[in-house]
Structure formats: C-alpha cells, structure tokens
Write an enzyme that holds these catalytic residues in place. Structure first.
Site, PDB file in Angstrom:
ATOM      1  N   THR A   1     -11.112   2.063  -8.239  1.00  0.00           N
ATOM      2  CA  THR A   1     -12.010   3.206  -8.318  1.00  0.00           C
ATOM      3  C   THR A   1     -13.443   2.750  -8.143  1.00  0.00           C
ATOM      4  O   THR A   1     -13.796   1.632  -8.516  1.00  0.00           O
ATOM      5  CB  THR A   1     -11.850   3.946  -9.660  1.00  0.00           C
ATOM      6  OG1 THR A   1     -12.741   5.065  -9.692  1.00  0.00           O
ATOM      7  CG2 THR A   1     -12.154   3.025 -10.843  1.00  0.00           C
ATOM      8  N   HIS A   2     -14.270   3.657  -7.562  1.00  0.00           N
ATOM      9  CA  HIS A   2     -15.711   3.427  -7.497  1.00  0.00           C
ATOM     10  C   HIS A   2     -16.449   4.396  -8.410  1.00  0.00           C
ATOM     11  O   HIS A   2     -17.667   4.342  -8.516  1.00  0.00           O
ATOM     12  CB  HIS A   2     -16.218   3.617  -6.060  1.00  0.00           C
ATOM     13  CG  HIS A   2     -15.421   2.866  -5.045  1.00  0.00           C
ATOM     14  ND1 HIS A   2     -14.468   3.462  -4.265  1.00  0.00           N
ATOM     15  CD2 HIS A   2     -15.416   1.553  -4.718  1.00  0.00           C
ATOM     16  CE1 HIS A   2     -13.924   2.556  -3.482  1.00  0.00           C
ATOM     17  NE2 HIS A   2     -14.466   1.388  -3.738  1.00  0.00           N
TER      18      HIS A   2
ATOM     19  N   GLN B   1      -0.744   6.740  -6.648  1.00  0.00           N
ATOM     20  CA  GLN B   1      -1.874   7.625  -6.346  1.00  0.00           C
ATOM     21  C   GLN B   1      -1.945   8.753  -7.365  1.00  0.00           C
ATOM     22  O   GLN B   1      -1.010   9.545  -7.498  1.00  0.00           O
ATOM     23  CB  GLN B   1      -1.712   8.189  -4.934  1.00  0.00           C
ATOM     24  CG  GLN B   1      -1.635   7.079  -3.881  1.00  0.00           C
ATOM     25  CD  GLN B   1      -1.298   7.599  -2.505  1.00  0.00           C
ATOM     26  OE1 GLN B   1      -2.136   7.631  -1.623  1.00  0.00           O
ATOM     27  NE2 GLN B   1      -0.054   8.015  -2.306  1.00  0.00           N
TER      28      GLN B   1
ATOM     29  N   ASP C   1       0.835  -1.198   0.000  1.00  0.00           N
ATOM     30  CA  ASP C   1       0.000   0.000   0.000  1.00  0.00           C
ATOM     31  C   ASP C   1       0.873   1.252   0.000  1.00  0.00           C
ATOM     32  O   ASP C   1       1.977   1.255   0.553  1.00  0.00           O
ATOM     33  CB  ASP C   1      -0.903   0.019   1.238  1.00  0.00           C
ATOM     34  CG  ASP C   1      -2.188  -0.747   1.030  1.00  0.00           C
ATOM     35  OD1 ASP C   1      -2.645  -0.839  -0.122  1.00  0.00           O
ATOM     36  OD2 ASP C   1      -2.748  -1.255   2.021  1.00  0.00           O
ATOM     37  N   MET C   2       0.348   2.327  -0.592  1.00  0.00           N
ATOM     38  CA  MET C   2       1.033   3.614  -0.587  1.00  0.00           C
ATOM     39  C   MET C   2       0.347   4.522   0.419  1.00  0.00           C
ATOM     40  O   MET C   2      -0.878   4.480   0.581  1.00  0.00           O
ATOM     41  CB  MET C   2       1.012   4.235  -1.982  1.00  0.00           C
ATOM     42  CG  MET C   2       1.978   5.388  -2.151  1.00  0.00           C
ATOM     43  SD  MET C   2       3.716   4.934  -1.957  1.00  0.00           S
ATOM     44  CE  MET C   2       4.035   4.129  -3.545  1.00  0.00           C
TER      45      MET C   2
ATOM     46  N   ARG D   1      -1.536  -1.078  -8.762  1.00  0.00           N
ATOM     47  CA  ARG D   1      -2.867  -0.571  -8.396  1.00  0.00           C
ATOM     48  C   ARG D   1      -2.861   0.950  -8.532  1.00  0.00           C
ATOM     49  O   ARG D   1      -2.047   1.630  -7.907  1.00  0.00           O
ATOM     50  CB  ARG D   1      -3.215  -0.959  -6.970  1.00  0.00           C
ATOM     51  CG  ARG D   1      -4.572  -0.405  -6.488  1.00  0.00           C
ATOM     52  CD  ARG D   1      -4.719  -0.507  -4.982  1.00  0.00           C
ATOM     53  NE  ARG D   1      -4.638  -1.890  -4.535  1.00  0.00           N
ATOM     54  CZ  ARG D   1      -4.270  -2.252  -3.306  1.00  0.00           C
ATOM     55  NH1 ARG D   1      -3.913  -1.336  -2.422  1.00  0.00           N
ATOM     56  NH2 ARG D   1      -4.244  -3.519  -2.966  1.00  0.00           N
TER      57      ARG D   1
ATOM     58  N   GLY E   1      -6.150   8.459  -4.290  1.00  0.00           N
ATOM     59  CA  GLY E   1      -5.381   8.949  -3.151  1.00  0.00           C
ATOM     60  C   GLY E   1      -6.298   9.483  -2.067  1.00  0.00           C
ATOM     61  O   GLY E   1      -7.329  10.095  -2.364  1.00  0.00           O
ATOM     62  N   ALA E   2      -5.911   9.273  -0.810  1.00  0.00           N
ATOM     63  CA  ALA E   2      -6.816   9.601   0.294  1.00  0.00           C
ATOM     64  C   ALA E   2      -6.154  10.354   1.437  1.00  0.00           C
ATOM     65  O   ALA E   2      -6.711  10.420   2.529  1.00  0.00           O
ATOM     66  CB  ALA E   2      -7.431   8.313   0.837  1.00  0.00           C
TER      67      ALA E   2
END
Length: 306
Positions: free
Chosen positions: A224-225, A161, A132-133, A182, A186-187
C-alpha cells in the site's frame, strides 16, 4: 469514475498508440518502469538494495496467447534469477510472476510447469517467487497452482486483493505458519457481484484482511501507498507484537520513494516492486488507476518540455 476511465483506456489500442508516440513519454515511463532489458532491472535493483530496500522484480507481459510466448517469459525469469545470484543480489531480491504470462489462459498445466521451473531456479539462487494475482476469473486457478507449488517450494508467496468480497476468507485460509501473503487493494475493473466498488468499502476490507493476516501465523506483506493504511499497519504490528522481521511493507517503483526510505530507516522491511520489459502500457495504466493523482504527473510530463 476517473478510475473507470483509466482502466478503460488501458484496454484501448488507440490510446496506447497515442501515449507510446507522445513526446516525453519515455521520461514518464522511466519513473515507474526500470527499463526494457534485464540489465536495466539489475541496475535498478542494485540501487535499491544499496539504499537498504528489498526488491521484487516483475517481467512485464500478461497477454500471452502462445506456448512460445510463455516459454520466452519463463526463460527470461530463469536468466534474471541467474544474474541476480551472480550479482549477489539475492535473497534481498525475489521475483513476482503472473501466471497469465506463463500460459494460464490456454494451458493451466503448462503454466504450472513454467512456474515450477521458475521456483526451482529461485530456490537455487537463494530467493523465492510471489505469484501475482490478476482479475477475479483467475483467482481460483492461481490459488490452486500456488497450493501445488508450495508442496515443494513452501516459501512461494500469494497475493490477495482486498477489493474482492472473497478475500477475507482467503486470508484465513492462507494465514498459516510460513505462508507469505501480499495484501493489496486491487487494480482491475471488477463487477459489483464480486468486488467492492467504493474506496471506503475497499479500505475497510483492507483493514479487516490486514487484521486477519497480522493476527495469524504467516508472514504478511502489506502492499500500500496509502498513509492511513501504513499507519494502521504500524499500529497492528505493535498490537499483535510483530517485530520488523515478521512482516513487511511493499510499494511500487517510483511511487513515494521518500516514504519507502523513511520506513526502511525505522527498521521495517520495505520491498519495492520493480517492473521491467517492453509491455509497460497496461501496467502503467493500472498504476494510474490505483492512484489517480499520478495522472497529474503523467499529464504534465506529456505536455511539458521541461
């Protein structure tokens, strides 16, 4: 602005206590987090795999400040992988690992050693690992660890991201044959100097990065959603003549399950990101920040008795 407020709340211990003690929080969390225990993760994975979905599992916890915490996280992943293999859930299920949870912030070599042990266990279990990033200050370190791990475990996945300005270049570097990448939006709250700030800019970057990955020789994983990004992904797959075996969609546990089922039913590989563990608060708040519409569901559940 709402996204910034949610991200600020994710760092507030007072808000965390309020949310954790509020009535019906457990019901809300259960929608997005499989549970606290390894058995909960296995149960959720079994249900998803039986429904034709692939899975990546994340043991929550990134505020690791001691070697003992890092070792405990490593050991949990080793236990999880052994149980996944015994249950016949690999290779459909893989694991996602945050290097910060393995000691990256205070000992990068130790984090690498812990990640390598997890990669070896995944390989023995017949599956793989995705790194994970996190925020931009860890990007170079994470990509360096990834490069080292891929020497012995070439299927180790990367996460990039789209909101970071550097990501198009990173996509070009990581689009080679066999490279699993992936791509997400980005969050984390990032400064304008390193990250696009508007949703429109992030979306445009996501499409540019998607084109680079889909036109390359690697294995893109489109996280993505967003209905528009999904439609563009389907179009780019046709344009670049990528069959369903040469890329996948990824979505979060509890978000758009009907869309996940639709895509899987059309023959696409859809991988559900399943978090579990006690450290759910920061994860949940970042998910709300990624898609603030989820805040409506969360708020209703906190105040409603139904």
């Amino acid at each position: 602005m709402l996204r910034s407020v949610i991200l600020a709340a994710s760092r507030s211990s007072q808000v965390e206590r309020l949310v954790a003690t509020a009535p019906y929080t457990r019901d809300v969390v259960r929608r997005f987090v499989a549970g606290a225990a390894t058995d909960d993760a296995l149960r959720a994975t079994r249900g998803l795999v039986d429904d034709g979905l692939a899975v990546t599992l994340d043991h929550l916890g990134e505020d690791t400040v001691t070697p003992e915490q890092a070792t405990a996280t490593r050991d949990e992943y080793l236990r999880l992988l052994k149980m996944l293999a015994a249950a016949g859930l690999t290779p459909a299920a893989e694991v996602s690992v945050k290097l910060s949870a393995l000691g990256q912030m205070f000992d990068e070599q130790s984090a690498y050693d812990n990640a390598r042990a997890i990669c070896a266990a995944a390989d023995a279990a017949g599956t793989t690992v995705t790194l994970d990033m996190e925020d931009h200050t860890t990007t170079d370190s994470t990509l360096e660890v990834l490069s080292r791990l891929r020497k012995d475990f070439p299927s180790t996945g990367a996460v990039l991201q789209a909101y970071l300005r550097r990501t198009e270049s990173d996509c070009r570097e990581l689009s080679s044959a066999g490279s699993r990448v992936r791509l997400c939006k980005g969050a984390y709250k990032e400064p304008e100097s390193v990250a696009y700030q508007s949703a429109r800019e992030v979306d445009r970057s996501y499409v540019r990065c998607m084109n680079i990955l889909m036109s390359g020789d690697g294995y893109p994983m489109l996280a993505t959603h967003d209905p528009r990004m999904i439609a563009i992904g389907e179009d780019r797959a046709r344009w670049f003549d990528r069959g369903p075996e040469r890329f996948e969609f990824q979505m979060l546990y509890g978000i758009r399950p009907e869309e996940q089922a639709r895509l899987a039913g059309e023959g696409y590989t859809v991988r559900t990101y399943v978090p579990y563990g006690d450290e759910w608060y920061g994860y949940l708040m970042r998910r709300l920040a990624e898609r603030p519409a989820n805040l409506v569901f969360f708020g209703r559940a906190l105040i409603s008795k139904k």
